[in-house]
Design a protein around this motif. Structure first.
Motif, short mmCIF file in Angstrom:
data_model
loop_
_atom_site.label_atom_id
_atom_site.label_comp_id
_atom_site.label_asym_id
_atom_site.label_seq_id
_atom_site.Cartn_x
_atom_site.Cartn_y
_atom_site.Cartn_z
N ASN A 88 14.12 -16.27 -45.29
CA ASN A 88 15.18 -16.67 -44.34
C ASN A 88 15.49 -15.60 -43.32
O ASN A 88 16.26 -15.84 -42.39
N LEU A 89 14.96 -14.41 -43.52
CA LEU A 89 15.28 -13.31 -42.61
C LEU A 89 14.24 -13.21 -41.49
O LEU A 89 13.10 -13.60 -41.64
N ALA A 124 12.89 -16.66 -38.01
CA ALA A 124 12.91 -16.50 -39.47
C ALA A 124 11.48 -16.65 -40.00
O ALA A 124 10.72 -17.48 -39.50
N LEU A 125 11.14 -15.86 -41.01
CA LEU A 125 9.75 -15.84 -41.48
C LEU A 125 9.30 -17.16 -42.09
O LEU A 125 8.11 -17.47 -42.10
N LYS A 126 10.26 -17.95 -42.55
CA LYS A 126 9.88 -19.25 -43.13
C LYS A 126 9.29 -20.16 -42.05
O LYS A 126 8.59 -21.12 -42.35
N ASN A 127 9.61 -19.86 -40.79
CA ASN A 127 9.08 -20.67 -39.69
C ASN A 127 7.78 -20.12 -39.11
O ASN A 127 7.25 -20.67 -38.15
N TYR A 128 7.28 -19.04 -39.68
CA TYR A 128 5.98 -18.50 -39.27
C TYR A 128 4.86 -19.36 -39.86
O TYR A 128 5.06 -20.03 -40.87
N SER A 129 3.68 -19.29 -39.24
CA SER A 129 2.52 -19.96 -39.84
C SER A 129 2.06 -19.12 -41.03
O SER A 129 2.46 -17.94 -41.15
N GLU B 21 24.16 -9.74 -39.76
CA GLU B 21 24.57 -10.88 -40.56
C GLU B 21 23.53 -11.25 -41.60
O GLU B 21 23.85 -11.52 -42.73
N ARG B 22 22.27 -11.28 -41.18
CA ARG B 22 21.24 -11.84 -42.05
C ARG B 22 20.66 -10.83 -43.02
O ARG B 22 20.16 -11.21 -44.06
N SER B 23 20.71 -9.57 -42.67
CA SER B 23 20.12 -8.61 -43.60
C SER B 23 21.00 -8.44 -44.83
O SER B 23 20.56 -7.98 -45.85
#
Lengths: 249, 186
Positions: A88-89, A124-129, B21-23
């Protein structure tokens, strides 16, 4: 120097205990690029996870004569095909996280690699290929500032050009004290990249040679691997003959 | 040019805010964010907070039965002679102690505490979701970061819940003392 002495690892199963590593002895000097090869289930991942202390084991793993603990764990980094980032980051948030926990984080290298691979920093890394996720995983392992960088099949899902680029970049950016232990199936591909090969079979080291030794013996890496694993080149022909020839008769 | 500069500045500020916020980690002197009590990138902390508040609220609402019990107890201490209300002679013996009146009362908040304990485990399993970020957390050189990220939020919730319940208990005791006839005060 990373020393592995009499490393044994057993997995418990309902049928009894299964030996995943049996008495592995290995030494890795600083600055080496080592390819770790072996078929599925040979113990490559188990070996890497044992080094990192991610699982229990019997035997001894020493980093410059000391057991690996919190004091020296930051000298090891890990890139895995399972991925160890937070999905998520964003990459930028990861950079902050790494900088907070690893004082040796290589900011300049991070910037250069992110730029080279054209990875978006605010996504966000979840949206990377899948390929981009692999790249990011390896980038963080390279930028942590570790002396020993362990990689477990890091390029699964990346295309051949991408992998080729990575090997070249790696050779260009690595500093003399940085050691890489790369577990992969892509034997032919890493031939020009690694300086030493270690072959695992059923939890045992069955081969350990430098590329220089192979060159002197006029052997290619794939020949050496086939020889050690007892690969029979006529196996396919015989099988086909049996299958098709039998029908003709 | 100026507008472009402003846009860049805005993007930079957004980036910085996003990172903070996200970290899930805020540096010294920076504004405290609730996300810092949860695993990095954990996106369900708001639902978790709402769930905890709901369970605590439900427990508190059910604890309002105290007033009904108190009313019935106080009423039973009096006799009615015609229209006049007279304190019974054996009122002191008939008195139910505050402890007796609130017995089993706060058990209604058990789901709240159980929920937070379960959440602590859920935070740990979060590190196995989608990726194996557990590998990174277990490699951190600082001691207790993994454990803290799992239990800090739930512990904070428990502390806040316990404080609210403690204050309510005090309030109820005050009401109890006010409601008792003077001759029956402990």
């Amino acid at each position: 120097m990373l020393e592995i002495r009499s490393l044994k690892k057993y997995y418990r199963s309902p049928l009894g205990s299964v030996e995943a590593l049996s008495g592995v002895e290995l030494e890795m000097g600083q600055g080496e690029i080592i390819g770790l090869f072996g078929e599925n289930g040979a113990g490559k991942t188990t070996l890497l996870k044992s080094i990192l202390g991610l699982q229990s084991y019997e035997g001894e793993i020493l980093l410059d004569g000391e057991r690996i603990c919190r004091k020296n764990i930051s000298r090891l980094s890990f890139a895995t095909c399972e991925h160890s980032f937070f999905p998520n980051l964003t990459p930028e948030a990861h950079r902050e996280f790494y900088k907070l926990h690893f004082g040796t984080f290589r900011d300049k290298r991070y910037e250069a690699l992110m730029h080279f691979f054209e990875l978006p920093k605010r996504k966000a890394l979840k949206n990377y290929s899948a390929g981009q996720q692999n790249q990011f995983e390896v980038i963080m392992a390279l930028c942590q500032g570790a002396d020993y960088i362990l990689m477990d099949e890091p390029f699964v899902g990346n295309d051949v050009f991408n992998r080729e680029d990575f090997y070249k970049v790696l050779l260009g950016i690595l500093e003399p004290e940085e050691t890489i232990l790369l577990s992969t199936h892509l034997v032919e591909e890493v031939e020009k990249f690694v300086g030493r090969v270690v072959l695992l079979q059923k939890g045992r080291i069955v081969g350990d040679k430098t590329m220089l030794e192979l060159e002197e013996q006029n052997r290619t890496l794939i020949d050496y691997v086939k020889e050690v694993y007892g690969y029979r080149s006529d196996r396919v022909e015989r099988a086909l003959e049996e299958l098709t020839g039998g029908q003709e008769k | 040019m100026k507008a472009q500069g402003r846009m860049e500045e805005k993007n930079r500020m957004e980036d910085n805010n996003e990172i903070r916020e996200r970290s899930g980690h805020v540096g010294r002197g920076k504004l405290w964010k609730p996300e810092s009590c949860f695993p990095p990138g954990y996106e369900h902390w708001e639902q978790e907070r709402n769930g905890a508040v709901f369970l605590l609220g439900a427990g508190i609402v059910l604890s309002l039965r105290f007033f009904g019990r108190l009313y019935r107890m106080v009423k039973s201490l009096y006799l009615y002679v015609g229209q006049e209300r007279v304190l019974r002679e054996d009122a002191r013996e008939m008195l139910i102690s505050f402890r007796g009146l609130t017995q089993g009362h706060w058990g209604l908040c058990v789901p709240f505490f159980l929920f937070l304990i379960i959440m602590a485990f859920w935070h740990y399993f979060y590190y196995f979701h989608r990726t194996k970020s557990i590998y990174l957390m277990r490699r951190l050189p600082a001691r207790g970061v993994l454990a803290a990220s799992c239990i800090r939020g739930p512990l904070l919730g428990m502390a806040a819940g316990a404080a609210v319940l403690g204050l309510l208990q005090l309030l109820y005791y005050e009401v109890y003392l006010l409601a008792l006839p003077k001759g029956c005060l402990p």
